[in-house]
Design a protein around this motif. Structure first.
Motif, PDB file in Angstrom:
ATOM      1  N   VAL A 168       0.827  -1.225   0.037  1.00 17.33           N
ATOM      2  CA  VAL A 168      -0.261  -0.006   0.081  1.00 17.33           C
ATOM      3  C   VAL A 168       0.573   1.261   0.068  1.00 17.33           C
ATOM      4  O   VAL A 168       0.704   2.242  -0.787  1.00 17.33           O
ATOM      5  CB  VAL A 168      -1.077  -0.109   1.039  1.00 17.33           C
ATOM      6  N   ASN A 216       1.056   4.065  -3.337  1.00 17.11           N
ATOM      7  CA  ASN A 216       0.497   5.404  -2.907  1.00 17.11           C
ATOM      8  C   ASN A 216       1.640   6.267  -2.957  1.00 17.11           C
ATOM      9  O   ASN A 216       1.511   7.717  -3.212  1.00 17.11           O
ATOM     10  CB  ASN A 216      -0.034   5.290  -1.339  1.00 17.11           C
ATOM     11  N   ARG A 247      -5.174   6.161  -6.668  1.00 14.14           N
ATOM     12  CA  ARG A 247      -4.869   6.164  -5.166  1.00 14.14           C
ATOM     13  C   ARG A 247      -5.024   7.526  -4.552  1.00 14.14           C
ATOM     14  O   ARG A 247      -5.356   8.645  -5.295  1.00 14.14           O
ATOM     15  CB  ARG A 247      -3.278   5.817  -5.566  1.00 14.14           C
ATOM     16  N   PHE A 272      -4.742   4.148  -1.744  1.00 14.53           N
ATOM     17  CA  PHE A 272      -5.239   3.081  -1.264  1.00 14.53           C
ATOM     18  C   PHE A 272      -5.339   3.034   0.016  1.00 14.53           C
ATOM     19  O   PHE A 272      -4.225   3.133   0.635  1.00 14.53           O
ATOM     20  CB  PHE A 272      -4.793   2.148  -2.223  1.00 14.53           C
ATOM     21  N   THR A 273      -5.788   2.057   0.600  1.00 14.54           N
ATOM     22  CA  THR A 273      -5.967   1.758   2.181  1.00 14.54           C
ATOM     23  C   THR A 273      -5.764   0.303   2.214  1.00 14.54           C
ATOM     24  O   THR A 273      -5.443  -0.197   3.596  1.00 14.54           O
ATOM     25  CB  THR A 273      -7.280   2.143   3.001  1.00 14.54           C
ATOM     26  N   SER A 274      -5.878  -0.781   1.255  1.00 10.72           N
ATOM     27  CA  SER A 274      -5.419  -2.003   1.486  1.00 10.72           C
ATOM     28  C   SER A 274      -4.953  -2.777   0.204  1.00 10.72           C
ATOM     29  O   SER A 274      -5.284  -2.049  -1.088  1.00 10.72           O
ATOM     30  CB  SER A 274      -6.964  -2.493   1.589  1.00 10.72           C
ATOM     31  N   ALA A 275      -4.277  -3.878   0.421  1.00  9.09           N
ATOM     32  CA  ALA A 275      -3.861  -4.767  -0.753  1.00  9.09           C
ATOM     33  C   ALA A 275      -4.838  -5.198  -1.419  1.00  9.09           C
ATOM     34  O   ALA A 275      -4.991  -5.473  -2.823  1.00  9.09           O
ATOM     35  CB  ALA A 275      -2.924  -5.651  -0.164  1.00  9.09           C
TER      36      ALA A 275
END
Length: 345
Positions: A142, A146, A171, A173-176
């Motif tokens: 992540v 980002n 982006r 993003f907060t998660s894979a």
């Protein structure tokens, strides 16, 4: 972090797949998920498809009874798994996926069974695009996506330019999981991202140590692992020494005035450039030996047998100084190195 796959466990898993009465692994064979191995690395450090923290997924398949597996998978899939493990324990997700009827959906069901039966815990984030990643791998992925520059991301994903563009547009993003879900990101591209985020940390530590060496004002050196190579090569310097010598670039990516070298760089050239940069500031007397040896060993592992595009150039921002720089970018996976030395009167 979980470290379940011991030689004892492998032996147990092979026995489970052979004839005779099949039993669940005993407490002595499979350690509870609460037992943590504090000595293990936090990030995945080799190009494998199962993070150490996720090895319990394989343990679950290798050691569980038919009846247990049947709670999470169709019976015909269980039959195929049990028959195959009778010949050898599963050692990777690719190995699992080679079994008939085992695809992405079945892998997620296997992951769910392993989590329900406490073979993995929160240290294993799960399976995404053909690889099982740890919690720390996911955080590194992540962070990379980002923050990575446009040019580097496209080099990391040379065959997924639409995916790279989508990542840049969507982006942060907060998660894979969210990254995996992006259109244009698949097994190869997600694995390249994981590798870029986690596999070069010892070399990055060496680069950070070199960059932290105090300058005496008359000379210095820089090593970088993540950077925007296009911006570096095309930056305007009032006392430029002329166009760079470049190699392996697409015609549309050749900087103005560049001389084109026909041959790509190889591992020996990259290593020699890094060695020269370290020697320029006498790094061996200023950086702990363990940091240097680990960083160079990591570099060797990442560049062995690889080919690199890039540019070699010099520039000056005033008449009393000069910079010499070299940029190397793996033509397949985007692994990149920038080395630079400078002097000033």
């Amino acid at each position: 972090m979980l470290r379940r796959l011991s030689s004892t466990l492998l032996a147990a898993s092979m026995f489970a797949g052979c004839g005779g009465i099949e039993t669940e692994p005993s407490a002595e064979t499979v350690a509870p998920a609460s037992i943590q191995d504090q000595q293990a690395p936090i990030l995945t450090t080799t190009d494998v498809d199962v993070a150490p923290e996720c090895q319990g997924i394989l343990t679950f398949v290798n050691t569980s009874t038919y009846a247990t597996l049947d709670q999470f998978l169709p019976s015909n899939v269980v039959t195929n798994l049990v028959n195959r493990r009778a010949t050898a324990p599963f050692t990777s997700l690719a190995d699992l996926s080679s079994v008939p009827l085992v695809g992405e959906t079945r892998l997620k069901q296997i992951e769910g069974g392993a989590r329900t039966r406490d073979f993995i815990d929160a240290d294993c984030t799960g399976i995404f695009d053909g690889i099982a990643i740890s919690h720390d791998d996911a955080a590194a992925i992540v962070s990379l996506v980002n923050t990575i520059d446009d040019s580097e991301l496209h080099d990391v994903l040379p065959d997924a330019w639409n995916g790279a563009a989508n990542l840049l547009n969507l982006r942060p993003f907060t998660s894979a999981q969210a990254i995996s879900n992006v259109a244009g990101i698949g097994d190869v591209s997600f694995r390249n991202i994981r590798n870029s985020a986690t596999l070069s940390r010892p070399f990055e530590a060496l680069a950070a140590a070199l960059n932290a060496i105090p300058s005496n004002g008359s000379y210095g050196a820089v090593l970088q692992r993540h950077f925007d190579w296009w911006e570096v090569v095309t930056a305007n310097h009032p006392y430029s020494r002329g166009g760079p010598t470049c190699f392996g670039l697409e015609p549309s990516s050749v900087p103005y005035g560049a001389t084109i070298r026909p041959n790509l760089a190889n591992a020996a050239e990259v290593r020699a450039e890094v060695n020269s940069t370290l020697a320029y500031v006498n790094a061996s007397s200023k950086i702990p030996a363990g940091v240097i040896s680990a960083g160079l060993a990591n570099l060797d592992a990442r560049i062995a047998g690889r080919s690199f595009k890039g540019c070699i150039f010099s520039y000056a921002d005033d008449p009393w100084s000069s910079h010499s720089a070299a940029i190397f970018v793996d033509t397949v996976n985007g692994f990149s190195v920038l080395s630079e030395t400078w002097w000033a009167e």
